[in-house]
Design an enzyme around this catalytic site. Structure first.
Site, short mmCIF file in Angstrom:
data_model
loop_
_atom_site.label_atom_id
_atom_site.label_comp_id
_atom_site.label_asym_id
_atom_site.label_seq_id
_atom_site.Cartn_x
_atom_site.Cartn_y
_atom_site.Cartn_z
N GLU A 46 -4.95 4.68 13.89
CA GLU A 46 -5.82 3.73 14.58
C GLU A 46 -6.50 4.30 15.82
OE1 GLU A 46 -2.54 3.43 14.42
OE2 GLU A 46 -1.73 3.10 16.42
N ASP A 84 -5.33 -11.21 13.86
CA ASP A 84 -4.42 -10.11 14.28
C ASP A 84 -4.58 -9.80 15.77
OD1 ASP A 84 -6.95 -9.01 13.91
OD2 ASP A 84 -6.16 -7.06 13.28
N LYS A 142 2.25 2.02 7.11
CA LYS A 142 2.73 1.25 8.26
C LYS A 142 3.55 2.11 9.21
CE LYS A 142 1.29 -2.95 7.95
NZ LYS A 142 0.39 -3.44 9.00
N HIS A 202 0.31 1.78 16.11
CA HIS A 202 0.16 0.63 17.02
C HIS A 202 1.31 0.59 18.03
CE1 HIS A 202 -3.28 -0.93 14.86
NE2 HIS A 202 -2.63 -0.73 13.74
N TYR A 254 -0.41 4.62 10.50
CA TYR A 254 -0.70 3.65 11.55
C TYR A 254 0.55 3.52 12.41
CZ TYR A 254 -4.82 1.81 9.05
OH TYR A 254 -6.06 1.66 8.45
N ARG A 308 0.84 -1.20 0.00
CA ARG A 308 0.00 0.00 0.00
C ARG A 308 0.88 1.26 0.00
NH1 ARG A 308 -3.55 -1.41 5.16
NH2 ARG A 308 -1.53 -2.25 5.71
N1 LIG Z 1 -6.73 -10.22 9.50
C1 LIG Z 1 -6.83 -8.98 9.03
O1 LIG Z 1 -6.20 -8.61 8.05
C2 LIG Z 1 -7.78 -8.02 9.68
C3 LIG Z 1 -8.15 -6.82 9.03
C4 LIG Z 1 -9.08 -5.98 9.66
C5 LIG Z 1 -9.62 -6.33 10.90
N2 LIG Z 1 -9.21 -7.49 11.51
C6 LIG Z 1 -9.73 -7.95 12.81
O2 LIG Z 1 -11.07 -8.42 12.67
C7 LIG Z 1 -11.68 -8.41 13.96
C8 LIG Z 1 -13.06 -7.78 13.86
O3 LIG Z 1 -12.92 -6.38 13.58
P1 LIG Z 1 -14.18 -5.43 13.40
O4 LIG Z 1 -13.68 -4.15 12.83
O5 LIG Z 1 -15.28 -6.13 12.70
O6 LIG Z 1 -14.61 -5.20 14.92
P2 LIG Z 1 -16.03 -4.69 15.44
O7 LIG Z 1 -15.80 -4.12 16.78
O8 LIG Z 1 -16.71 -3.85 14.39
O9 LIG Z 1 -16.91 -6.03 15.56
C9 LIG Z 1 -16.66 -7.02 16.51
C10 LIG Z 1 -17.97 -7.73 16.82
O10 LIG Z 1 -17.67 -8.88 17.63
C11 LIG Z 1 -18.77 -9.05 18.52
N3 LIG Z 1 -18.37 -9.95 19.59
C12 LIG Z 1 -17.57 -9.72 20.67
N4 LIG Z 1 -17.45 -10.83 21.41
C13 LIG Z 1 -18.17 -11.79 20.79
C14 LIG Z 1 -18.45 -13.16 21.07
N5 LIG Z 1 -17.94 -13.77 22.16
N6 LIG Z 1 -19.22 -13.85 20.21
C15 LIG Z 1 -19.75 -13.26 19.13
N7 LIG Z 1 -19.53 -11.96 18.81
C16 LIG Z 1 -18.77 -11.25 19.63
C17 LIG Z 1 -19.09 -7.64 18.95
O11 LIG Z 1 -20.40 -7.54 19.50
C18 LIG Z 1 -18.95 -6.88 17.62
O12 LIG Z 1 -20.20 -6.80 16.94
C19 LIG Z 1 -10.71 -7.64 14.86
O13 LIG Z 1 -9.94 -8.56 15.60
C20 LIG Z 1 -9.83 -6.90 13.88
O14 LIG Z 1 -8.57 -6.58 14.44
C21 LIG Z 1 -8.30 -8.32 10.92
#
Ligand SMILES: NC(=O)c1ccc[n+]([C@@H]2O[C@H](COP(=O)([O-])OP(=O)(O)OC[C@H]3O[C@@H](n4cnc5c(N)ncnc54)[C@H](O)[C@@H]3O)[C@@H](O)[C@H]2O)c1
Length: 372
Positions: free
Chosen positions: A118, A270, A75, A96, A94, A15
């Site tokens: 962030e 992550d 980054k 972190h 970002y 990016r």
């Molecule tokens: N791998 C990647 O490249 C990447 C990229 C972006 C985001 N992410 C990760 O994805 C994850 C989700 O991010 P997001 O932006 O959607 O967060 P978000 O806060 O919008 O959504 C999280 C949801 O999880 C729910 N939740 C919490 N505990 C729960 C449980 N025990 N059972 C069911 N649901 C539950 C919450 O109510 C909420 O609706 C985060 O860990 C984020 O860091 C990873």
């Protein structure tokens, strides 16, 4: 202001902090933009596009760091970049910092002012500069999951949408936030039978109002989660508990109850992942198998679609970037408390409480910094 955009040097980062369109807007606001040669190449933006937008191309990162008032990146600055930051320079990227004491120490020592994407907030309590990457990862999850479901990749050999006379794939999405909602929409769009599990009733009401005809919702009790995981061809992990590691919601023992060749896409990797058997993978080697279940656990999913991710990110950062450039960071942050939340470091002082707590460093309140 002179706005500088170096080429990202973190491995596998394609990016870029500024697109030609963002550069054009900054130039039209009277700013000078300097972009390192090749900075946009990984996202499909050649130097010529930046030149056409009114930017200047610099040969080296050194030149950018030496001349720019504001450095815009994606980054966190790597060690070599941190050595080039200087007092009074503004860094917008970002960061972190909480798990990264080395970077924090270097940023404090540099004397720069650093605003972290962030931690910028919005009026609804969201994180507007993180959300675009969650949207990308969410929409990508069914796409990579569908590929993983193919027989040659170890999957069950099930087509997401089925065909006339053959049922579609069954998809369970655990967590109905930004990632989960976008994942569910795309999976449903591919024709799969999709259920979203969440623990927040207001969130499920919202999802049901908006997408009731597109996918189903179920309360994420342990029992419901186990039942849907057993029946699924694909399970997408998308939970987040802010500031905490992801809870482990599916144990290794439960894998033996799943359909052989079913796929887990753990987007929450992550934050440690929400499946006991998840471990972070890379785009080079994205999947592995445990007990007959295919796991996809790439920690930086948006990197797979660098062009889309760059444009999505810069759409979100641009209004803040222009504000910072037009008014200077002090006035921009004084006018916008949500941008002020992004201030993590200023002139050798840490200004973000959660980072200070995590690293045991004294924090100066950002409001006090503004007065100073
Ligand atoms: N791998 C990647 O490249 C990447 C990229 C972006 C985001 N992410 C990760 O994805 C994850 C989700 O991010 P997001 O932006 O959607 O967060 P978000 O806060 O919008 O959504 C999280 C949801 O999880 C729910 N939740 C919490 N505990 C729960 C449980 N025990 N059972 C069911 N649901 C539950 C919450 O109510 C909420 O609706 C985060 O860990 C984020 O860091 C990873």
């Amino acid at each position: 202001m002179i706005i500088g955009c170096p080429k990202e040097i973190k491995p596998q980062e394609f990016r870029v902090g500024l697109t030609p369109n963002t550069a054009r807007e900054a130039v039209s606001h009277g700013h000078k933009v300097v972009v390192q040669t090749g900075a946009g190449a990984g996202s499909g933006f050649p130097d010529a596009d930046y030149i056409a937008a009114g930017a200047r191309i610099a040969d080296t990162a050194e030149e950018i760091f030496a001349t720019a008032d504001m450095i815009v990146k994606v980054k966190e600055p790597q060690a070599a970049e941190r050595r080039m930051l200087r007092e009074g320079q503004l860094l917008f990227t970002y960061l972190h910092l909480a798990p990264d004491p080395e970077q924090t120490k270097d940023l404090l020592a540099s004397g720069c002012t650093a605003i972290a994407y962030e931690t910028v907030t919005d009026a609804r309590g969201g994180l507007p500069l993180l959300a675009p990457m969650s949207e990308v990862a969410g929409r990508l999850a069914p796409q990579v999951g569908a590929w993983s479901l193919q027989k040659a990749n170890g999957g069950r050999g099930v087509l997401m949408g089925g065909v006339p006379g053959v049922g579609p794939a069954t998809v369970a999405v655990i967590g109905g936030g930004v990632v989960g909602t976008h994942a569910a929409r795309i999976a449903a769009g591919m024709g799969a039978d999709v259920t979203v599990l969440d623990r927040s009733l207001p969130r499920m009401r919202y999802l049901d109002d908006l997408y009731g005809g597109t996918f189903k919702t179920r309360y994420a009790s342990a029992g419901n989660t186990a039942e849907l995981v057993e029946q699924a061809d694909m399970v997408i992990g998308a939970v987040l508990i802010p500031g905490a590691a992801a809870p482990k919601l599916v144990s290794r023992a439960q894998l033996s109850d799943m359909r052989p060749g079913a796929v887990i896409v753990d987007v929450a990797i992550d934050q440690g992942g929400c499946f006991e058997t998840s471990r972070a993978t890379t785009h080079q080697d994205p999947i592995y198998e445990v007990d007959g279940i295919v796991h996809y656990c790439v920690a930086n999913m948006p990197g797979a679609v660098a062009r889309t991710s760059t444009i999505a990110l810069t759409n979100a950062t641009m209004p803040f970037l222009l504000d910072l450039a037009d008014k200077g960071w002090r006035q921009a942050c004084a006018d916008d408390p949500h941008l002020l939340e992004g201030l993590n470091v200023h002139a050798g002082k840490l200004t973000y409480y959660a980072v200070g707590k995590a690293l045991g460093i004294d924090v100066m309140s950002p409001q006090l910094v503004l007065k100073g």
